[in-house]
Write an enzyme that holds these catalytic residues in place. Structure first.
Site, PDB file in Angstrom:
ATOM      1  CB  CYS A  32      -0.958   0.012   1.431  1.00  0.00           C
ATOM      2  SG  CYS A  32      -1.820   1.514   1.820  1.00  0.00           S
ATOM      3  CB  CYS A  35       0.432   1.940   4.010  1.00  0.00           C
ATOM      4  SG  CYS A  35      -1.358   1.436   3.914  1.00  0.00           S
TER       5      CYS A  35
END
Length: 109
Positions: A32, A35
């Site tokens: 991700c 993230c």
């Protein structure tokens, strides 16, 4: 700079639900990109908040029980816990200023 506490399905109850301080849990995954973008901000905020709160991270891929239990559908998702209850959330990557304001409000700091 602060540091982030690593939480797993096995340590979630002890480190998050039983904590006497507010706990912010960052649900993230290795794949991700957003993230990874907020991780630096979270480390800096952990240093700013000091002992008043715990900022933790939980890899959603490796820890599906907590991810399912709290119905995390998008990454990153930050959940703020006080006395074992979810009191706030931030979904998606946000600038550090937004994270600071949201976490301060939700954690009661």
């Amino acid at each position: 700079m602060g540091s982030l506490t690593t939480v797993t399905d096995d340590t979630f109850a002890e480190l998050v639900l039983a904590s006497d301080r507010p706990v912010v849990v960052d649900f993230w995954a290795e794949w991700c990109p957003p993230c990874k973008m907020i991780e630096k901000s979270l480390v800096e905020l952990a240093g700013e908040f000091g002992e008043r709160t715990v900022i933790a991270k939980l890899n959603s891929d490796d820890n599906p029980q907590a991810t399912r239990r709290y119905r995390v559908m998008s990454l990153p998702t930050l959940l703020v816990f006080r006395r074992g209850e979810v009191v706030g959330s931030v979904v998606g990557s946000r600038p550090k200023l937004h994270l600071r304001q949201s976490l301060t409000t939700h954690a009661g700091l």
